[in-house]
Design a protein around this motif. Structure first.
Motif, PDB file in Angstrom:
ATOM      1  N   GLU A   1       5.897 -54.488  19.670  1.00 13.86           N
ATOM      2  CA  GLU A   1       7.287 -54.284  20.100  1.00 13.86           C
ATOM      3  C   GLU A   1       7.618 -52.801  20.298  1.00 13.86           C
ATOM      4  O   GLU A   1       8.529 -52.465  21.060  1.00 13.86           O
ATOM      5  CB  GLU A   1       8.252 -54.880  19.062  1.00 13.86           C
TER       6      GLU A   1
ATOM      7  N   SER B   1       9.522 -49.544  13.952  1.00 15.43           N
ATOM      8  CA  SER B   1       8.697 -50.680  13.538  1.00 15.43           C
ATOM      9  C   SER B   1       9.186 -51.337  12.249  1.00 15.43           C
ATOM     10  O   SER B   1       8.701 -52.416  11.886  1.00 15.43           O
ATOM     11  CB  SER B   1       7.243 -50.229  13.347  1.00 15.43           C
TER      12      SER B   1
ATOM     13  N   LEU C   1       6.723 -58.879   8.400  1.00 17.24           N
ATOM     14  CA  LEU C   1       5.300 -59.023   8.120  1.00 17.24           C
ATOM     15  C   LEU C   1       5.005 -59.000   6.629  1.00 17.24           C
ATOM     16  O   LEU C   1       4.299 -59.876   6.106  1.00 17.24           O
ATOM     17  CB  LEU C   1       4.518 -57.901   8.811  1.00 17.24           C
TER      18      LEU C   1
ATOM     19  N   PHE D   1       2.354 -53.669  15.691  1.00 13.44           N
ATOM     20  CA  PHE D   1       3.688 -54.033  16.171  1.00 13.44           C
ATOM     21  C   PHE D   1       3.831 -53.693  17.660  1.00 13.44           C
ATOM     22  O   PHE D   1       4.278 -52.604  18.024  1.00 13.44           O
ATOM     23  CB  PHE D   1       4.763 -53.304  15.358  1.00 13.44           C
TER      24      PHE D   1
ATOM     25  N   TYR E   1      10.185 -55.132  12.156  1.00  6.09           N
ATOM     26  CA  TYR E   1       9.034 -56.019  12.323  1.00  6.09           C
ATOM     27  C   TYR E   1       8.127 -55.946  11.104  1.00  6.09           C
ATOM     28  O   TYR E   1       7.502 -56.940  10.722  1.00  6.09           O
ATOM     29  CB  TYR E   1       8.281 -55.643  13.589  1.00  6.09           C
ATOM     30  N   SER E   2       8.068 -54.772  10.496  1.00  4.20           N
ATOM     31  CA  SER E   2       7.276 -54.595   9.286  1.00  4.20           C
ATOM     32  C   SER E   2       7.827 -55.439   8.140  1.00  4.20           C
ATOM     33  O   SER E   2       7.065 -56.022   7.360  1.00  4.20           O
ATOM     34  CB  SER E   2       7.265 -53.119   8.885  1.00  4.20           C
TER      35      SER E   2
ATOM     36  N   TYR F   1       6.528 -52.828   4.380  1.00  2.68           N
ATOM     37  CA  TYR F   1       7.806 -52.253   4.794  1.00  2.68           C
ATOM     38  C   TYR F   1       8.163 -51.048   3.923  1.00  2.68           C
ATOM     39  O   TYR F   1       8.501 -49.978   4.437  1.00  2.68           O
ATOM     40  CB  TYR F   1       8.900 -53.313   4.703  1.00  2.68           C
TER      41      TYR F   1
END
Length: 215
Positions: free
Chosen positions: A100, A163, A170, A98, A166-167, A175
């Motif tokens: 980000e 994160s 994905l 990630f 974003y997890s 997550y």
């Protein structure tokens, strides 16, 4: 007998070299971070400067599992595996996956905490293996953690938390895995922190001479 002595000498030389190289690697990471902060004064650019070497140095710690498995050192396998896996999870499973979160200040504070901790730890091991008991390194190893452990663990948990959005995009499973890991941080940190406090009393509470002999 001579072959056994030779094998022991080779193993000792290898372990000293491993610890010296590892210390040098983490020192290099620390120097890069500090130079980046001095030059640019921006946390956002730190990962671009040190990310590649951090991955190499931290991934190299997998050798510590090999050392335990083959009896080179007497460390507990489960504890060693947990420590190495948790670091690799942060490096490869959070920061690398990630991007980000890479500019976040927590990456810098986490890596600084790791770097100082590992410089002290590896130099402490290297000197001990070479037969030199340096009390200042012993003191640093069992004192710096008061600040470095909360700083490192706190920064790690912040990066995992950052994160999560974003997890979730994905993988739902990944997550929830990260959510579970966040909840484990509190009891895990408490266990490790109190263990180190106990170790400090064991080594530093008995005075300089006794501490050196006990090590």
């Amino acid at each position: 007998m001579s072959s056994q002595i030779s094998a022991d000498n080779i193993k000792l030389s290898y372990l000293i070299l491993y610890n010296v190289v590892s210390c040098a690697g983490w020192f290099y990471v620390l120097v890069l971070i500090l130079s980046e902060l001095v030059q640019n004064g921006d946390f956002a650019t730190v990962y671009d400067r040190v990310g590649w070497i951090l991955m190499i140095v931290q991934t190299g710690a997998l050798l510590e599992l090999v050392h335990v498995i083959f009896g080179f050192v007497r460390s507990p396998l489960i504890t060693t595996a947990f420590q190495v896996a948790s670091r690799l999870f942060l490096v490869w499973g959070v920061v690398d996956i990630f991007p980000e979160v890479q500019p976040h200040w927590a990456f810098t504070t986490m890596t600084i905490a790791w770097s100082i901790t590992e410089c002290v730890r590896y130099s402490y091991y290297a000197f001990n293996l070479a037969g030199f008991h340096v009390y200042s390194l012993l003191w640093c190893r069992y004192t710096f953690f008061f600040i470095l452990y909360p700083l490192g663990a706190g920064s790690e948990s912040i990066l995992v938390y950052q994160s999560l959005p974003y997890s979730k995009q994905l993988s739902e499973i990944y997550y929830w895995l990260q959510v579970v890991i966040l909840f484990v941080y509190v009891p895990g940190f408490y266990t490790l922190y109190t263990h180190m406090i106990g170790q400090r009393k064991r080594y530093l509470g008995k005075g300089k001479d006794k501490a050196q002999k006990a090590d």
